[in-house]
Scaffold this motif. Structure first.
Motif, PDB file in Angstrom:
ATOM      1  N   ALA A  75       4.638 -10.227  -0.882  1.00  0.00           N
ATOM      2  CA  ALA A  75       4.736  -9.397  -1.607  1.00  0.00           C
ATOM      3  C   ALA A  75       3.348  -8.586  -1.966  1.00  0.00           C
ATOM      4  O   ALA A  75       3.524  -7.405  -1.609  1.00  0.00           O
ATOM      5  CB  ALA A  75       4.543  -9.825  -3.517  1.00  0.00           C
ATOM      6  N   GLU A  76       2.295  -9.269  -1.414  1.00  0.00           N
ATOM      7  CA  GLU A  76       0.516  -8.249  -1.397  1.00  0.00           C
ATOM      8  C   GLU A  76       0.408  -7.847   0.505  1.00  0.00           C
ATOM      9  O   GLU A  76       0.311  -6.561   0.036  1.00  0.00           O
ATOM     10  CB  GLU A  76      -0.184  -9.442  -1.444  1.00  0.00           C
ATOM     11  CG  GLU A  76      -0.494  -9.672   0.032  1.00  0.00           C
ATOM     12  CD  GLU A  76      -1.469 -11.559  -0.469  1.00  0.00           C
ATOM     13  OE1 GLU A  76      -1.888 -11.121   0.313  1.00  0.00           O
ATOM     14  OE2 GLU A  76      -1.632 -12.219  -1.502  1.00  0.00           O
ATOM     15  N   HIS A  77       1.746  -7.820  -0.115  1.00  0.00           N
ATOM     16  CA  HIS A  77       1.484  -7.013   2.106  1.00  0.00           C
ATOM     17  C   HIS A  77       2.747  -6.186   2.026  1.00  0.00           C
ATOM     18  O   HIS A  77       2.582  -4.820   3.079  1.00  0.00           O
ATOM     19  CB  HIS A  77       2.149  -7.761   2.829  1.00  0.00           C
ATOM     20  CG  HIS A  77       1.106  -9.359   3.795  1.00  0.00           C
ATOM     21  ND1 HIS A  77      -0.827  -9.268   3.787  1.00  0.00           N
ATOM     22  CD2 HIS A  77       1.577 -10.328   2.749  1.00  0.00           C
ATOM     23  CE1 HIS A  77      -1.321 -10.237   3.494  1.00  0.00           C
ATOM     24  NE2 HIS A  77       0.000 -11.213   2.991  1.00  0.00           N
ATOM     25  N   ALA A  78       3.384  -6.176   1.137  1.00  0.00           N
ATOM     26  CA  ALA A  78       4.598  -4.873   1.007  1.00  0.00           C
ATOM     27  C   ALA A  78       4.102  -3.517   0.698  1.00  0.00           C
ATOM     28  O   ALA A  78       3.279  -3.089   0.448  1.00  0.00           O
ATOM     29  CB  ALA A  78       5.687  -4.852  -0.195  1.00  0.00           C
ATOM     30  N   PRO A  79       4.348  -2.790   1.811  1.00  0.00           N
ATOM     31  CA  PRO A  79       5.575  -2.457   2.271  1.00  0.00           C
ATOM     32  C   PRO A  79       5.311  -2.915   3.812  1.00  0.00           C
ATOM     33  O   PRO A  79       3.968  -2.820   4.234  1.00  0.00           O
ATOM     34  CB  PRO A  79       6.352  -1.204   2.854  1.00  0.00           C
ATOM     35  CG  PRO A  79       4.670  -0.554   2.028  1.00  0.00           C
ATOM     36  CD  PRO A  79       4.037  -1.595   1.721  1.00  0.00           C
ATOM     37  N   TYR A  80       5.517  -3.780   4.296  1.00  0.00           N
ATOM     38  CA  TYR A  80       5.303  -4.487   6.105  1.00  0.00           C
ATOM     39  C   TYR A  80       6.698  -4.414   6.886  1.00  0.00           C
ATOM     40  O   TYR A  80       7.334  -3.906   6.446  1.00  0.00           O
ATOM     41  CB  TYR A  80       5.325  -5.587   5.469  1.00  0.00           C
ATOM     42  CG  TYR A  80       6.482  -6.349   5.143  1.00  0.00           C
ATOM     43  CD1 TYR A  80       6.979  -7.865   6.127  1.00  0.00           C
ATOM     44  CD2 TYR A  80       5.680  -6.880   3.327  1.00  0.00           C
ATOM     45  CE1 TYR A  80       7.548  -8.486   5.490  1.00  0.00           C
ATOM     46  CE2 TYR A  80       7.042  -7.507   3.582  1.00  0.00           C
ATOM     47  CZ  TYR A  80       7.706  -8.675   3.649  1.00  0.00           C
ATOM     48  OH  TYR A  80       8.918  -9.555   3.691  1.00  0.00           O
TER      49      TYR A  80
END
Length: 142
Positions: A75-80
């Motif tokens: 979640a903390e990396h979205a968008p990925y």
């Protein structure tokens, strides 16, 4: 990040990855490489196999940019981005991973405009990071 679950068939893959090597299971009967690892060759039905080193080179066969994250741990990396890489030596083998600027670099470290189908990539491993370490991919032409 997610930690892969290693079963008896796939454990060697993760052991080699922790050493920075991309190896694939290869049938000792017919020589056909296979992934994911499994006990029996789907081509000749042999149970004999070996783990063969690859160059780690491939090309992006497909990709997706996840909005919102497909998995809560991301979640903390979205968008990925999530890339599907076709191996140079074994085009029937395609591995999932992320495109990054270098081993251990964060998701999103490569500008999205550089992401394209057919781009040549090389596998890298964050051997100093958490183990088991899944392969990540860097562009051959940064």
């Amino acid at each position: 990040m997610l930690k892969p679950l290693a079963d008896a068939d796939g454990a060697p893959f993760w052991r080699y990855a922790a050493q920075g090597e991309l190896r694939v299971q290869t049938c000792s009967g017919c020589g056909e490489p296979r992934f994911p690892p499994r006990p029996c060759c789907p081509h000749c039905r042999s149970f004999a196999s070996a783990w063969t080193a690859t160059s780690g080179r491939g090309r992006i066969w497909s990709y997706v940019v996840a909005h919102p994250p497909l998995l809560p741990d991301y979640a903390e990396h979205a968008p990925y981005d999530v890339v599907l890489v076709e191996l140079a030596e074994a085009p029937r083998i395609r591995l999932v991973g992320n495109l990054v600027s270098g081993a251990g670099a964060p998701l999103g470290s490569v500008p999205r405009g550089r992401l394209r189908i057919g781009a040549r990539v090389q596998a890298v491993f964050d051997v100093d990071g958490p183990s088991p370490c899944p392969p990540q991919w860097v562009l051959e032409r940064p």
